[in-house]
Scaffold this motif. Structure first.
Motif, PDB file in Angstrom:
ATOM      1  N   ILE A   1       0.761  -1.043  -0.263  1.00  0.00           N
ATOM      2  CA  ILE A   1      -0.068  -0.325  -0.037  1.00  0.00           C
ATOM      3  C   ILE A   1       0.977   1.245  -0.005  1.00  0.00           C
ATOM      4  CG2 ILE A   1      -1.717   1.340   1.146  1.00  0.00           C
ATOM      5  CD1 ILE A   1      -2.968  -0.982   2.358  1.00  0.00           C
ATOM      6  N   GLY A   2       2.106   1.056   1.218  1.00  0.00           N
ATOM      7  CA  GLY A   2       2.483   2.126   1.092  1.00  0.00           C
ATOM      8  C   GLY A   2       3.486   2.939  -0.168  1.00  0.00           C
ATOM      9  N   LYS A   3       3.777   1.304  -1.446  1.00  0.00           N
ATOM     10  CA  LYS A   3       4.053   1.546  -2.169  1.00  0.00           C
ATOM     11  C   LYS A   3       3.899   2.569  -3.561  1.00  0.00           C
ATOM     12  CE  LYS A   3       8.168  -1.826  -1.847  1.00  0.00           C
ATOM     13  NZ  LYS A   3       8.721  -3.336  -2.398  1.00  0.00           N
ATOM     14  N   ASN A   4       2.136   1.727  -3.293  1.00  0.00           N
ATOM     15  CA  ASN A   4       1.207   2.268  -4.658  1.00  0.00           C
ATOM     16  C   ASN A   4       1.333   3.510  -4.268  1.00  0.00           C
ATOM     17  OD1 ASN A   4       1.513  -0.423  -5.857  1.00  0.00           O
ATOM     18  ND2 ASN A   4      -0.676  -0.479  -4.036  1.00  0.00           N
ATOM     19  N   LEU A   5       1.375   4.481  -3.155  1.00  0.00           N
ATOM     20  CA  LEU A   5       0.966   5.887  -3.047  1.00  0.00           C
ATOM     21  C   LEU A   5       2.213   6.183  -3.167  1.00  0.00           C
ATOM     22  CD1 LEU A   5      -0.302   7.746  -1.694  1.00  0.00           C
ATOM     23  CD2 LEU A   5       0.538   7.250   0.689  1.00  0.00           C
ATOM     24  N   VAL A   6       3.363   6.052  -2.766  1.00  0.00           N
ATOM     25  CA  VAL A   6       4.818   6.576  -3.117  1.00  0.00           C
ATOM     26  C   VAL A   6       5.127   6.413  -4.754  1.00  0.00           C
ATOM     27  CG1 VAL A   6       7.652   6.758  -3.024  1.00  0.00           C
ATOM     28  CG2 VAL A   6       6.257   6.285  -0.876  1.00  0.00           C
ATOM     29  N   ASN A   7       4.502   5.568  -5.374  1.00  0.00           N
ATOM     30  CA  ASN A   7       5.761   5.436  -6.845  1.00  0.00           C
ATOM     31  C   ASN A   7       3.851   5.345  -7.709  1.00  0.00           C
ATOM     32  OD1 ASN A   7       8.030   3.953  -6.203  1.00  0.00           O
ATOM     33  ND2 ASN A   7       7.234   1.915  -5.994  1.00  0.00           N
ATOM     34  N   PHE A   8       3.206   5.557  -7.039  1.00  0.00           N
ATOM     35  CA  PHE A   8       2.388   5.553  -8.505  1.00  0.00           C
ATOM     36  C   PHE A   8       0.887   6.616  -7.734  1.00  0.00           C
ATOM     37  CE2 PHE A   8       3.094   1.241  -8.858  1.00  0.00           C
ATOM     38  CZ  PHE A   8       3.411   1.428  -9.888  1.00  0.00           C
ATOM     39  N   HIS A   9       0.928   6.988  -6.901  1.00  0.00           N
ATOM     40  CA  HIS A   9      -0.110   8.230  -6.092  1.00  0.00           C
ATOM     41  C   HIS A   9      -1.103   7.976  -5.939  1.00  0.00           C
ATOM     42  CE1 HIS A   9       3.481  11.577  -6.839  1.00  0.00           C
ATOM     43  NE2 HIS A   9       3.822  10.524  -7.606  1.00  0.00           N
ATOM     44  N   LYS A  10      -1.419   6.629  -5.842  1.00  0.00           N
ATOM     45  CA  LYS A  10      -2.666   6.375  -5.920  1.00  0.00           C
ATOM     46  C   LYS A  10      -2.744   5.636  -4.151  1.00  0.00           C
ATOM     47  CE  LYS A  10      -5.662   1.629  -7.942  1.00  0.00           C
ATOM     48  NZ  LYS A  10      -6.843   2.793  -8.181  1.00  0.00           N
ATOM     49  N   GLN A  11      -4.344   5.601  -3.950  1.00  0.00           N
ATOM     50  CA  GLN A  11      -4.431   5.177  -2.267  1.00  0.00           C
ATOM     51  C   GLN A  11      -4.661   3.232  -2.624  1.00  0.00           C
ATOM     52  OE1 GLN A  11      -4.552   6.242   0.215  1.00  0.00           O
ATOM     53  NE2 GLN A  11      -4.094   8.455   0.185  1.00  0.00           N
ATOM     54  N   THR A  12      -4.934   2.911  -2.057  1.00  0.00           N
ATOM     55  CA  THR A  12      -5.127   1.515  -2.393  1.00  0.00           C
ATOM     56  C   THR A  12      -5.796   0.775  -0.660  1.00  0.00           C
ATOM     57  OG1 THR A  12      -2.636   0.841  -2.150  1.00  0.00           O
ATOM     58  CG2 THR A  12      -3.455   0.938  -4.391  1.00  0.00           C
ATOM     59  N   THR A  13      -6.816  -0.101  -0.507  1.00  0.00           N
ATOM     60  CA  THR A  13      -6.134  -0.811   0.135  1.00  0.00           C
ATOM     61  C   THR A  13      -6.571  -1.545   0.689  1.00  0.00           C
ATOM     62  OG1 THR A  13      -8.893  -1.587  -1.018  1.00  0.00           O
ATOM     63  CG2 THR A  13      -9.475   0.497   0.527  1.00  0.00           C
TER      64      THR A  13
END
Length: 230
Positions: free
Chosen positions: A104-116
């Protein structure tokens, strides 16, 4: 081509000329060109299997989202509680969310995407949620049959994802590829058939236990247990 031959089939296939013996490997081989061509025609490209596995994963996650988040979106702590209960139902002592929190943290950092947690969850863990709420919600998508009837098929599809995700389709034999692809299609078609005829009932989110917060919680629980035993 690789195929399983039962003892009762052996003599018939040999007499028909479909199979011959290989003395060097002590095995049977397809000697009929037509039979070999037929078996090869049934091979499934790894790209198609990958598409079907992803489609099954998305479909199962959509069912979980549909049933668990019909009224509201679950918080991260609630997903941890659900997974903790699902792991315990499956006979495993605790759920460690560390890996999913990392995704989840990598998705936020790398893709600026909030995931669950559900977004990044493996099919193996999604199957655990299906088991947890099977009778309350999910059996209706599977013709009201038992979870055990589908458990191994779901797990096999989940296992097939790993070599394909890491670009190693050669790790899957022809036989296993056909098996996984067949499972995916069977489950997808069954869900599609039943999806429009299901009834939603509000599901209870289990209370979180200390061990559901990760390794630290599990270690704390272990320490408490050892103190109580002492």
């Amino acid at each position: 081509p690789m195929l399983g031959v039962t003892l009762s089939d052996k003599e018939s296939l040999v007499s028909l000329g479909y199979l011959g013996t290989n003395s060097e490997t002590d095995s049977y081989e397809a000697v009929s060109g037509y039979f070999t061509d037929y078996m090869r025609s049934r091979e499934v490209p790894s790209e198609k299997i990958w598409e079907n596995i992803l489609a099954l994963e998305r479909k199962c996650k959509s069912l979980v989202r549909r049933e668990l988040e019909a009224e509201r979106t679950l918080s991260a702590s609630e997903w941890k509680a659900v997974m903790g209960a699902a792991y315990r139902r499956a006979g495993q002592p605790y759920f460690d969310p560390t890996q999913y929190e990392c995704y989840i943290g990598k998705n936020l950092v790398n893709f600026h995407k909030q995931t669950t947690m559900l977004d990044v969850m493996s099919l193996k863990d999604v199957a655990k949620i299906l088991r947890l709420y099977w009778q309350d919600a999910f059996e209706q998508y599977f013709d009201n049959t038992s979870f055990e009837q589908w458990e191994q098929k779901l797990l096999e599809c989940g296992k097939g994802r790993d070599p394909l995700a890491h670009d190693h389709p050669e790790y899957l034999t022809e036989t296993r590829s056909l098996l996984i692809n067949g499972y995916c299609q069977e489950i997808l078609q069954l869900i599609e058939k039943n999806q429009g005829h299901t009834v939603h009932h509000p599901l209870q989110i289990p209370a979180a236990l200390p061990m559901d917060t990760g390794m630290a919680g599990a270690n704390l629980q272990a320490e408490k247990s050892s103190v109580q035993e002492a």
